[in-house]
Write a protein that holds these residues in place. Structure first.
Motif, PDB file in Angstrom:
ATOM      1  N   ALA A 125       0.830  -1.126  -0.042  1.00  0.00           N
ATOM      2  CA  ALA A 125      -0.173  -0.075   0.165  1.00  0.00           C
ATOM      3  C   ALA A 125       0.862   1.351   0.139  1.00  0.00           C
ATOM      4  CB  ALA A 125      -0.890  -0.131   1.286  1.00  0.00           C
ATOM      5  N   VAL A 126       1.008   1.830  -1.143  1.00  0.00           N
ATOM      6  CA  VAL A 126       1.907   2.978  -1.163  1.00  0.00           C
ATOM      7  C   VAL A 126       0.763   4.175  -1.106  1.00  0.00           C
ATOM      8  CG1 VAL A 126       3.214   4.518  -2.726  1.00  0.00           C
ATOM      9  CG2 VAL A 126       3.821   1.847  -2.722  1.00  0.00           C
ATOM     10  N   PRO A 127       0.914   5.200  -0.402  1.00  0.00           N
ATOM     11  CA  PRO A 127      -0.082   6.236  -0.445  1.00  0.00           C
ATOM     12  C   PRO A 127      -0.558   6.851  -1.798  1.00  0.00           C
ATOM     13  CG  PRO A 127       1.990   6.854   0.896  1.00  0.00           C
ATOM     14  CD  PRO A 127       2.002   5.232   0.590  1.00  0.00           C
ATOM     15  N   GLY A 128      -1.529   6.850  -2.164  1.00  0.00           N
ATOM     16  CA  GLY A 128      -2.062   7.575  -3.323  1.00  0.00           C
ATOM     17  C   GLY A 128      -2.107   6.629  -4.380  1.00  0.00           C
ATOM     18  N   MET A 129      -1.751   5.349  -4.314  1.00  0.00           N
ATOM     19  CA  MET A 129      -1.826   4.343  -5.485  1.00  0.00           C
ATOM     20  C   MET A 129      -3.116   3.995  -5.651  1.00  0.00           C
ATOM     21  SD  MET A 129       0.414   0.859  -5.728  1.00  0.00           S
ATOM     22  CE  MET A 129       2.222   1.353  -5.910  1.00  0.00           C
ATOM     23  N   SER A 130      -3.575   3.922  -7.084  1.00  0.00           N
ATOM     24  CA  SER A 130      -4.859   3.747  -7.560  1.00  0.00           C
ATOM     25  C   SER A 130      -5.104   2.094  -7.442  1.00  0.00           C
ATOM     26  CB  SER A 130      -4.919   4.094  -8.769  1.00  0.00           C
ATOM     27  OG  SER A 130      -4.284   3.213  -9.646  1.00  0.00           O
ATOM     28  N   SER A 131      -6.389   1.727  -7.524  1.00  0.00           N
ATOM     29  CA  SER A 131      -6.456   0.112  -7.291  1.00  0.00           C
ATOM     30  C   SER A 131      -6.023  -0.568  -8.470  1.00  0.00           C
ATOM     31  CB  SER A 131      -7.897   0.002  -7.355  1.00  0.00           C
ATOM     32  OG  SER A 131      -8.790   0.467  -8.229  1.00  0.00           O
ATOM     33  N   ALA A 132      -6.178   0.390  -9.813  1.00  0.00           N
ATOM     34  CA  ALA A 132      -5.481  -0.295 -10.917  1.00  0.00           C
ATOM     35  C   ALA A 132      -3.952  -0.691 -10.815  1.00  0.00           C
ATOM     36  CB  ALA A 132      -5.833   0.490 -12.169  1.00  0.00           C
ATOM     37  N   LEU A 134      -2.345  -1.035  -7.959  1.00  0.00           N
ATOM     38  CA  LEU A 134      -2.166  -2.195  -6.817  1.00  0.00           C
ATOM     39  C   LEU A 134      -2.285  -3.423  -7.468  1.00  0.00           C
ATOM     40  CD1 LEU A 134      -3.928  -0.915  -3.665  1.00  0.00           C
ATOM     41  CD2 LEU A 134      -1.435  -1.562  -4.001  1.00  0.00           C
ATOM     42  N   ALA A 135      -3.345  -3.581  -8.326  1.00  0.00           N
ATOM     43  CA  ALA A 135      -3.440  -4.910  -9.240  1.00  0.00           C
ATOM     44  C   ALA A 135      -2.580  -5.401 -10.065  1.00  0.00           C
ATOM     45  CB  ALA A 135      -4.977  -4.570 -10.068  1.00  0.00           C
ATOM     46  N   ASP A 136      -1.999  -4.238 -10.671  1.00  0.00           N
ATOM     47  CA  ASP A 136      -0.606  -4.275 -11.647  1.00  0.00           C
ATOM     48  C   ASP A 136       0.540  -4.665 -10.763  1.00  0.00           C
ATOM     49  OD1 ASP A 136      -1.905  -3.637 -13.811  1.00  0.00           O
ATOM     50  OD2 ASP A 136      -1.218  -1.608 -13.912  1.00  0.00           O
ATOM     51  N   LEU A 137       0.474  -4.250  -9.480  1.00  0.00           N
ATOM     52  CA  LEU A 137       1.561  -4.561  -8.531  1.00  0.00           C
ATOM     53  C   LEU A 137       1.507  -6.288  -8.367  1.00  0.00           C
ATOM     54  CD1 LEU A 137       3.955  -3.724  -6.892  1.00  0.00           C
ATOM     55  CD2 LEU A 137       2.692  -3.197  -5.125  1.00  0.00           C
ATOM     56  N   LEU A 164       1.963   2.037 -12.702  1.00  0.00           N
ATOM     57  CA  LEU A 164       3.021   1.394 -11.759  1.00  0.00           C
ATOM     58  C   LEU A 164       4.534   1.461 -12.460  1.00  0.00           C
ATOM     59  CD1 LEU A 164       3.390  -0.509  -9.281  1.00  0.00           C
ATOM     60  CD2 LEU A 164       3.133  -2.399 -10.857  1.00  0.00           C
ATOM     61  N   LEU A 165       4.630   1.495 -13.828  1.00  0.00           N
ATOM     62  CA  LEU A 165       6.029   1.415 -14.555  1.00  0.00           C
ATOM     63  C   LEU A 165       7.035   2.082 -13.961  1.00  0.00           C
ATOM     64  CD1 LEU A 165       4.970   0.601 -18.114  1.00  0.00           C
ATOM     65  CD2 LEU A 165       5.950  -1.270 -16.633  1.00  0.00           C
ATOM     66  N   PRO A 166       6.819   3.520 -13.689  1.00  0.00           N
ATOM     67  CA  PRO A 166       7.836   4.177 -13.243  1.00  0.00           C
ATOM     68  C   PRO A 166       8.449   3.863 -11.855  1.00  0.00           C
ATOM     69  CG  PRO A 166       5.980   5.737 -13.798  1.00  0.00           C
ATOM     70  CD  PRO A 166       5.524   4.149 -13.983  1.00  0.00           C
ATOM     71  N   LEU A 167       7.493   3.263 -11.106  1.00  0.00           N
ATOM     72  CA  LEU A 167       7.920   2.705  -9.762  1.00  0.00           C
ATOM     73  C   LEU A 167       8.661   1.515  -9.619  1.00  0.00           C
ATOM     74  CD1 LEU A 167       4.237   3.499  -7.903  1.00  0.00           C
ATOM     75  CD2 LEU A 167       6.372   4.914  -8.233  1.00  0.00           C
ATOM     76  N   ILE A 168       8.455   0.684 -10.694  1.00  0.00           N
ATOM     77  CA  ILE A 168       9.112  -0.572 -10.497  1.00  0.00           C
ATOM     78  C   ILE A 168      10.567  -0.745 -11.667  1.00  0.00           C
ATOM     79  CG2 ILE A 168       7.187  -1.908  -9.613  1.00  0.00           C
ATOM     80  CD1 ILE A 168       7.052  -2.903 -12.805  1.00  0.00           C
ATOM     81  N   THR A 169      10.732   0.226 -12.368  1.00  0.00           N
ATOM     82  CA  THR A 169      11.817   0.583 -13.249  1.00  0.00           C
ATOM     83  C   THR A 169      12.847   1.897 -12.633  1.00  0.00           C
ATOM     84  OG1 THR A 169      10.724   2.054 -14.675  1.00  0.00           O
ATOM     85  CG2 THR A 169      10.803  -0.233 -15.076  1.00  0.00           C
ATOM     86  N   SER A 170      13.885   1.696 -12.993  1.00  0.00           N
ATOM     87  CA  SER A 170      14.710   2.931 -12.742  1.00  0.00           C
ATOM     88  C   SER A 170      15.126   3.795 -13.396  1.00  0.00           C
ATOM     89  CB  SER A 170      16.253   2.338 -11.969  1.00  0.00           C
ATOM     90  OG  SER A 170      16.936   2.009 -13.297  1.00  0.00           O
ATOM     91  N   THR A 171      15.643   5.055 -13.193  1.00  0.00           N
ATOM     92  CA  THR A 171      15.988   6.066 -14.088  1.00  0.00           C
ATOM     93  C   THR A 171      17.321   6.281 -13.841  1.00  0.00           C
ATOM     94  OG1 THR A 171      15.761   7.668 -12.670  1.00  0.00           O
ATOM     95  CG2 THR A 171      13.831   7.287 -14.107  1.00  0.00           C
TER      96      THR A 171
END
Length: 641
Positions: A125-132, A134-137, A164-171
């Motif tokens: 549960a990351v604050p502000g994360m949508s249900s979509a 969360l399902a992707d996670l 979710l992509l920018p949260l699970i990949t790096s820059t």
């Protein structure tokens, strides 16, 4: 016949290795000619520029001699789709046919690989994360233990636009590099190592130029040194090179830094509440800066924008906030790895923001681009010729540029000037298709004005009868989203077929639906003008709503035109016309993809007929018999069955 020519003839011989290994393979004259030219370019290192019309078989024509020569090769393509097709379909076929024994590799940009560190830090549960999201996670967590490549494109059911992509990949900003605990098992590092050891590496243009930009800074490299660089879909190069030889910065980088500062404060400096305060203030100032540009999305010139007091004040507050954050993070130095990294990122962002807002510098276009949430600032060089010609001067490298669309008429001058190719060989190979038998081109009479309101609706109504008569499917390609939506609305109400619209699903799935249906109409804009291959009955009609001149408010274009005015050149003839001709050739190239294909092309822009420059467009198109009558076109359609 010299040695290189005979070598190509052996490869493509009716009794040769390709014919033996590939069912139904028959060599084509143009393919032989191109393959011989590629072999010669690999020997004498004079850059080769080849326009190979649809159906010439250019992929085999450059890959086969490159593999046979046993040299270290980098192949770069225009998009990830083409990159996948090359690596998973064309390359294995040739590797098997030629008994090629060296390693080959596929390398994508950083944002295509899972970051083990960031995925591990993501709680459910990351604050502000949508249900979509969360399902992707959950989807990603099920996939993570099973993957060997870490390629997020392989995750079934994950949309390419998932938040979710920018949260699970790096820059580049947030990667810890060798200091990361997961460095040994990092997917990106593994992919890069594999590429470094491979003899043939398949990349895309974005990565190719990102690599050049990284080498400029002296921070290592992503792609191995090659003896042969083959750039397919080369018509895209000048534009993509400009993005990488310039700079850009998105508001998202400030919000990501703020988020990482808050996370670091919780674990490394619980007693320093002012870190969170600075992070909140920085994020707020970045959002205010975005709002200063108004509510609409869009792009524009930065110089006049910074002259508006509301934007200038918001920028000044953002700079103050960066100074405050700098002081706060300086106090926390040495408290922990993540905080130290945040401090370094902050210094980089400040330097970059300063460079991007120094708008009096010559030779660049300074522009901005607003999405719903962020504003991105860009500084793009007006010409990449000087920087790229330095690359071409590298010893020991052979360069091959190819695409179905590089020439304007029979001249390569536009392309060569853009890339600084002063000395090169050019070769123009026509498509083997029989256009007079297979196709018709219609520019209907009585068309609405090219810029009138409600134009999409009028066009759709006037073409209903023709679209009804197409036995197979139709691409309706538009130059604006507004026209695309109007056309789709009318066709959905009036036409008894399924009407698909770009944006309602991802590109790959839309194309699958379109091909399977066999009678559908797909209404789309820019991204469907090129790199799409639909053969046979599924695509028998392509409608192009108007000549694809770049929008006059395009900030980069207006800066280039201004530059031409200063030099006393005709900007229309030098910049706008050649670019529009090459884009139109790409769109037209969707229609006939095979010897058996038949179809009609409808261009609903009277300028093709009643402006002097219309002749330049027509001279660059295949030899399709032309008509102005929709009735004559409908008769041709009736005989398609």
């Amino acid at each position: 016949m010299d040695a290189t020519d005979s070598h190509s003839h052996v490869l493509f011989d009716p009794e040769g290795p390709l014919a033996k290994a590939i069912e139904g393979f028959s060599p084509r004259a143009a393919q032989l000619e191109m393959s011989a030219a590629v072999s010669r370019a690999m020997q004498d290192r004079i850059p080769l520029v080849v326009e190979a019309g649809t159906g010439t078989g250019k992929t085999f024509a450059y890959l086969a001699p490159a593999l046979a020569a046993g040299k270290k090769v980098v192949v770069s393509t225009g998009s990830r789709n083409l990159q996948e097709q090359l690596y998973h379909r064309d390359l294995p076929t040739l590797v098997q046919a030629l008994g090629y024994a060296h390693p080959v590799a596929l390398l994508k940009g950083r944002s295509n690989y899972l970051c083990i560190e960031r995925l591990g830090r993501l709680n459910d549960a990351v604050p502000g994360m949508s249900s979509a999201a969360l399902a992707d996670l959950q989807t990603v967590k099920r996939f993570a233990p099973l993957t060997t490549s870490g390629d997020v494109g392989d995750i079934p059911g994950l949309s390419e636009r998932s938040e979710l992509l920018p949260l699970i990949t790096s820059t580049n900003d947030n990667c810890a590099g060798r200091d990361c605990a997961h460095y040994q098992e990092c997917y990106l590092v593994k992919a890069r190592n594999k590429a470094m050891e491979a003899q043939v590496v398949v990349v895309n243009h974005h990565l190719f130029f990102a690599d050049m930009a990284v080498r400029d800074t002296g921070f290592g490299q992503l792609i191995p040194d090659a003896e042969v660089c083959i750039l397919d879909e080369a018509h895209q190069l000048p534009e993509i090179a400009g993005q990488y030889f310039g700079q850009s910065q998105s508001g998202r980088q400030f919000s990501e830094l703020s988020r990482d500062m808050r996370l670091a404060q919780k674990t490394e400096a619980k007693d320093m509440a002012q870190i969170t305060k600075a992070a909140d203030q920085l994020e707020r100032c970045a959002q205010d800066f975005r709002l200063a540009f108004g509510l609409d999305s869009g792009r524009g010139q930065l110089r006049p924008a910074l002259g508006r007091s509301v934007i200038a004040q918001a920028l000044s507050r953002l700079n103050d906030s960066l100074s405050f954050t700098h002081e706060v993070l300086k106090l926390a130095l040495g408290r922990g790895e993540q905080l130290d990294q945040c401090f370094e990122r902050l210094i980089g962002l400040r330097t970059q923001l300063e460079a991007l807002t120094r708008v009096e510098e010559n030779g660049y276009s300074f522009w901005y681009d607003c999405s719903r949430l962020h504003v991105t600032l860009h500084k793009t060089p007006l010409s990449v010729a000087e920087r790229f010609s330095a690359e071409l001067a590298r010893e020991e490298v052979s360069w091959i540029f190819t695409s179905a669309t590089l020439a304007v008429g029979d001249s390569f001058e536009h392309f060569c000037n853009d890339l600084g190719l002063s000395e090169c060989r050019t070769l123009q190979l026509d498509s083997p298709f029989d256009y007079p038998r297979q196709s018709r081109l219609c520019v209907p009479r009585y068309l609405p004005e090219t810029s009138g309101a409600g134009r999409g609706r009028m066009l759709a109504h006037s073409l209903l009868e023709t679209l009804e008569k197409v036995p197979g499917g139709t691409f309706f390609l538009c130059t604006s989203y507004q026209v695309m939506r109007e056309v789709a609305e009318v066709l959905r109400a009036q036409l008894d077929r399924s009407v698909l619209m770009q944006g309602e699903d991802n590109k790959v799935r839309l194309l699958e639906q379109f091909s399977q249906d066999g009678r559908a109409v797909l209404v789309a804009t820019g991204s469907f003008w090129e790199g799409i291959d639909v053969r046979g009955r599924a695509l028998q009609c392509v409608v192009i709503d108007k000549l694809p001149f770049a929008a006059p408010d395009d900030p980069l274009l207006s800066a280039r035109l201004e530059d031409c005015r200063r030099k006393g050149e005709d900007g229309f003839a030098r910049v706008q016309l050649p670019k529009a001709i090459i884009t139109l050739k790409q769109g037209v190239g969707r229609l006939i993809r095979d010897v058996e294909d038949k179809g009609v092309l409808v261009i609903t822009d009277a300028r093709l007929v009643n402006r002097a420059y219309g002749a330049d467009f027509i001279a660059s198109l295949p030899a399709m018999p032309r008509t102005r009558s929709l009735r004559a076109l409908n008769e041709f359609l009736l005989n398609l069955e």
